[in-house]
Design a protein around this motif. Sequence first.
Motif, PDB file in Angstrom:
ATOM      1  N   SER A  34       6.924 -31.959 -83.683  1.00 45.27           N
ATOM      2  CA  SER A  34       7.907 -31.309 -82.796  1.00 45.27           C
ATOM      3  C   SER A  34       7.636 -31.674 -81.352  1.00 45.27           C
ATOM      4  CB  SER A  34       7.858 -29.792 -82.977  1.00 45.27           C
ATOM      5  OG  SER A  34       8.255 -29.419 -84.282  1.00 45.27           O
ATOM      6  N   LEU A  35       6.359 -31.663 -80.963  1.00 46.50           N
ATOM      7  CA  LEU A  35       5.998 -32.047 -79.597  1.00 46.50           C
ATOM      8  C   LEU A  35       6.287 -33.523 -79.348  1.00 46.50           C
ATOM      9  CD1 LEU A  35       2.637 -30.098 -79.142  1.00 46.50           C
ATOM     10  CD2 LEU A  35       4.802 -29.659 -77.978  1.00 46.50           C
TER      11      LEU A  35
ATOM     12  N   ALA B 299      19.094 -38.638 -78.896  1.00 44.19           N
ATOM     13  CA  ALA B 299      19.196 -38.732 -80.349  1.00 44.19           C
ATOM     14  C   ALA B 299      18.471 -39.966 -80.872  1.00 44.19           C
ATOM     15  CB  ALA B 299      20.671 -38.763 -80.768  1.00 44.19           C
ATOM     16  N   ALA B 300      18.596 -41.075 -80.159  1.00 43.76           N
ATOM     17  CA  ALA B 300      17.905 -42.304 -80.568  1.00 43.76           C
ATOM     18  C   ALA B 300      16.391 -42.116 -80.525  1.00 43.76           C
ATOM     19  CB  ALA B 300      18.324 -43.459 -79.675  1.00 43.76           C
ATOM     20  N   ALA B 301      15.906 -41.463 -79.470  1.00 47.61           N
ATOM     21  CA  ALA B 301      14.469 -41.229 -79.334  1.00 47.61           C
ATOM     22  C   ALA B 301      13.966 -40.288 -80.431  1.00 47.61           C
ATOM     23  CB  ALA B 301      14.163 -40.643 -77.959  1.00 47.61           C
ATOM     24  N   ALA B 302      14.702 -39.194 -80.672  1.00 45.72           N
ATOM     25  CA  ALA B 302      14.306 -38.254 -81.711  1.00 45.72           C
ATOM     26  C   ALA B 302      14.351 -38.901 -83.092  1.00 45.72           C
ATOM     27  CB  ALA B 302      15.220 -37.028 -81.675  1.00 45.72           C
ATOM     28  N   GLY B 303      15.376 -39.714 -83.330  1.00 43.59           N
ATOM     29  CA  GLY B 303      15.492 -40.401 -84.606  1.00 43.59           C
ATOM     30  C   GLY B 303      14.341 -41.351 -84.860  1.00 43.59           C
ATOM     31  N   ALA B 304      13.919 -42.053 -83.830  1.00 45.56           N
ATOM     32  CA  ALA B 304      12.799 -42.987 -83.969  1.00 45.56           C
ATOM     33  C   ALA B 304      11.518 -42.250 -84.343  1.00 45.56           C
ATOM     34  CB  ALA B 304      12.609 -43.771 -82.671  1.00 45.56           C
ATOM     35  N   VAL B 305      11.286 -41.095 -83.703  1.00 46.36           N
ATOM     36  CA  VAL B 305      10.086 -40.319 -84.000  1.00 46.36           C
ATOM     37  C   VAL B 305      10.155 -39.738 -85.409  1.00 46.36           C
ATOM     38  CG1 VAL B 305       8.723 -38.300 -83.350  1.00 46.36           C
ATOM     39  CG2 VAL B 305       9.641 -39.799 -81.588  1.00 46.36           C
TER      40      VAL B 305
END
Length: 236
Positions: A90-91, A218-224
Motif C-alpha cells: 500500500s505504501l 493509475a499507470a504508476a499504481a498498476g505497475a506496482v
Amino acid sequence: RDERTARSLMNKAILGLVAFAGSHMVMSHPPCREYLLDRLGKDKFMGLYSAVAMGTLVPSSIYYYRHGRSQGPQLWKSTNGPITRGAAWSLKILGAMSFSQAMTTPSPTAMDPSGATVDPLDKVKGIVRITRHGLFGSAALWGLANVISSAGMAGPVMFWGFFPVFWVIGSIHQDYRQRKTMPVEFYQVTSLLPFQAIIEGRQSFEAALHEMNWAAAAAAAGAVLALSLRNYPKKS
C-alpha cells in the motif's frame, strides 16, 4: 571472510547514500551553487550536478542489491505475513502515485538547481496542495515500505531507512534555501507535512483531487500492483 566482505560493501552502500545526500544539498546551497554557476555556466553545472548524483546513488544501489539485502542482525522479528505485505505494498502504491504526480505536476521548490525561475503561485495545484515536497515524499514512502517488509534485517533497514530521513532533512534544506527567493504567499498556502495545509484550511483537498494527473497515477499504481503479484509467494 565472505560475510565480512559483504558487510564492508554494505557499509560502502550506506556511505554512498550519505555522499549523495551531502553533495545534493551542498551543490544546491545558494553560495556554492552561485559560485559554480559563475565558473562553469548553467549547462556544465547541471552536467556536474547530475554526474555527482548518479555517481553516488547508482553504485550505492548496486552494492546494496548485490551484497546488503540480507546483511546484519535481525533488529526485530517479523513473519512478513499478509498484513505486513499489504501495508508495505500500500505504501509502495502511494509512493509510486506520489512520484507520478511530482513528475507531471512539479513543485516550484523542486526547480532545477541552476536557479531557473517560475511563478510559484501558478504552480500550486495537484499534489502541491497536499505537500510541496511530493518527490521527496514518494521516496520516503517507498523506503518506509521496504523497511516494513525487511523482516527487521539491519542491512535493508539502514539502506531504506535513509529515504524517510532524507525526506525530512532534504525538505527542510530545500525550504531554507528557497525562502530567500520564493514569495512568502507560497509558504502560507502550502505545507511540508502532507495534508497539513488542507487540515488547517489553507488548501482545498477537492481541488487537489481534481487537478491530479489520474492517468499517470493509475499507470504508476498498476505497475506496482503487477510487481507485487509477480513477487507474491506462491503456494506449493
